[in-house]
Design a protein around this motif. Sequence first.
Motif, PDB file in Angstrom:
ATOM      1  N   THR A 189      -4.569   8.413  -1.813  1.00  0.00           N
ATOM      2  CA  THR A 189      -4.200   9.851  -1.501  1.00  0.00           C
ATOM      3  C   THR A 189      -5.414  10.641  -1.072  1.00  0.00           C
ATOM      4  O   THR A 189      -6.738  10.064  -1.269  1.00  0.00           O
ATOM      5  N   SER A 190      -5.364  11.464  -0.110  1.00  0.00           N
ATOM      6  CA  SER A 190      -6.402  12.282   0.503  1.00  0.00           C
ATOM      7  C   SER A 190      -6.114  13.587   0.585  1.00  0.00           C
ATOM      8  O   SER A 190      -4.722  13.986   0.766  1.00  0.00           O
ATOM      9  N   HIS A 212       0.942  -1.160   0.119  1.00  0.00           N
ATOM     10  CA  HIS A 212      -0.004   0.034   0.094  1.00  0.00           C
ATOM     11  C   HIS A 212       0.854   1.211   0.092  1.00  0.00           C
ATOM     12  O   HIS A 212       1.860   1.473   0.937  1.00  0.00           O
ATOM     13  N   LEU A 213       0.566   2.190  -0.999  1.00  0.00           N
ATOM     14  CA  LEU A 213       1.596   3.411  -1.245  1.00  0.00           C
ATOM     15  C   LEU A 213       0.448   4.422  -0.926  1.00  0.00           C
ATOM     16  O   LEU A 213      -0.450   4.641  -1.675  1.00  0.00           O
ATOM     17  N   ALA A 214       0.968   5.404  -0.114  1.00  0.00           N
ATOM     18  CA  ALA A 214      -0.233   6.497   0.219  1.00  0.00           C
ATOM     19  C   ALA A 214       0.690   7.775   0.744  1.00  0.00           C
ATOM     20  O   ALA A 214       1.544   7.675   1.441  1.00  0.00           O
ATOM     21  N   GLY A 215      -0.338   8.900   0.681  1.00  0.00           N
ATOM     22  CA  GLY A 215       0.341  10.218   1.250  1.00  0.00           C
ATOM     23  C   GLY A 215      -0.797  11.005   1.212  1.00  0.00           C
ATOM     24  O   GLY A 215      -1.695  10.941   0.643  1.00  0.00           O
ATOM     25  N   ASP A 216      -0.503  12.025   2.004  1.00  0.00           N
ATOM     26  CA  ASP A 216      -1.472  13.308   2.176  1.00  0.00           C
ATOM     27  C   ASP A 216      -0.848  14.464   2.282  1.00  0.00           C
ATOM     28  O   ASP A 216       0.475  14.411   2.554  1.00  0.00           O
ATOM     29  N   LEU A 217      -1.498  15.518   3.108  1.00  0.00           N
ATOM     30  CA  LEU A 217      -0.803  16.616   3.370  1.00  0.00           C
ATOM     31  C   LEU A 217      -0.580  16.895   5.033  1.00  0.00           C
ATOM     32  O   LEU A 217       0.018  17.857   5.340  1.00  0.00           O
ATOM     33  N   GLY A 249     -11.432  15.229  -0.344  1.00  0.00           N
ATOM     34  CA  GLY A 249     -12.078  14.012  -1.166  1.00  0.00           C
ATOM     35  C   GLY A 249     -10.616  13.042  -1.096  1.00  0.00           C
ATOM     36  O   GLY A 249      -9.754  13.338  -0.416  1.00  0.00           O
ATOM     37  N   ALA A 250     -11.005  11.914  -1.800  1.00  0.00           N
ATOM     38  CA  ALA A 250      -9.789  11.142  -1.684  1.00  0.00           C
ATOM     39  C   ALA A 250      -9.748  10.147  -3.017  1.00  0.00           C
ATOM     40  O   ALA A 250     -10.852   9.984  -3.688  1.00  0.00           O
ATOM     41  N   ALA A 251      -8.864   9.424  -3.261  1.00  0.00           N
ATOM     42  CA  ALA A 251      -8.842   8.634  -4.455  1.00  0.00           C
ATOM     43  C   ALA A 251      -7.931   7.221  -4.148  1.00  0.00           C
ATOM     44  O   ALA A 251      -7.106   7.449  -3.393  1.00  0.00           O
TER      45      ALA A 251
END
Length: 448
Positions: free
Chosen positions: A162-163, A106-111, A193-195
């Motif tokens: 991402t979100s 699982h690869l993910a990131g946000d602010l 939102g998110a994707a």
Amino acid sequence: MASLTAVANLLEKGRGPRPGAAPRHQDRRTGQQTLVFPSRPRILAAAAVAGPKEAQGPLGAYWDRTYPDRLLGQRSWEHAERRMCLDAAVLALEKAGLEPADIDLHLAGDLMNQLTCANFTAAELDIPFLGLFAACATWAAALGLGAALADAGYAGRVLCTTSSHHDAAERQYRFPTELGNQRPATAQWTATGAAAAVLAATPGPGPGDGPAERRATAGRASPRPAAGQAGRPPAADAAADRPARGRPGRWVSVTHATFGRVIDMGLTDPFDMGSAMAPAAADTIRQHLADTGRRPGDYDLIVTGDLARYGHRLLVELLREQGYDAEGVLADCGIMLYDASQGVYAGGSGTACSGMVTAGYLLRRMQQGDLRRVLLVCTGCLHSTTTYKQGDTLPTVAHAVALEVEDAAPADGRPVAGDGRGTPAGGTAPGAPARDPSGEAASRGNGS
């Protein structure tokens, strides 16, 4: 900012061949910065969820789920963002016919500080996890890295998420929304939102079509999205689901990734990130085209992440200075996401901005055959809440991934012959969006 010619000259610095930098794997690299994926990793399924403002925008009919308010019944904006990210991930997995245990990485990131939302989502999914931060370029970074791992055989299936949340980002980077601070026209609106997208390099029928394709998941319960918030997408959803379930249709593959270098033009205004990021976008697009030997017209769309109106106009001029007339194919997710009447200043931004437009809109248009080849160039402003308050500059980056349509292979499994676009050289895919310099036409008059 310095003159456009000075900026273009700066971007050209160090662009010659580097001694001793010849790649060892010529079949997986081209030029200086571009990776090539021979197995053409496929996007098995994707999902996008959206807040109320995004639901009212031009692409509102394309979201898999929308929410009536920005709190989602949670006790804070940050918890609301975590809910959206988990919902998008679960929806993408369900579309692909997979469980979390079927995913290798699982690869993910946000602010948020320390990738708060991505970390809590990963805890719910219980999948091996790598957190990524490239600000608003994180979506392309995840897709590019996920495709590289899948192509090399290190991961059979990769989940990218991402979100972002307008109110959470405002509280962290600027001021709480309750203060009602005034902003300049160059400011942007962080998308709520998110994707999510599921990538795999395995050819043949889609996952979940037989017992050999599924690992045992005993004792592993799949997280479920929040009840009472479902909002089904338009009829395009059926077409979007077909490839993921192994039925005839069109696949969208990630064929190239060009990871950009950090560009710092000395700008310091966090309310004009579009202008700050435009040189990085120009640099990455120019390098991708040089590495691949392509021209802007070889793509149906070159879509930047969130330059919005001011950065988009600057990008057109910067590319022209470098010898590329891309005005007819350029669009921007920050412009496509909202209508100008929604009070979003220059346009949209945020890590979810490009992810939502990609997962909710662009992939569906590609699966319908309206677009055959798209270059997605996500842009990120890498400042922090500490650095800009200390008067530091705004370093920026842009990462690009090439998305191409391939029709479902016949029963013998051989790939369908063609140029990867299904159109004559230099032609336009049937039903491709009308193009104009602002990029706004890409989101209008197309069923949105």
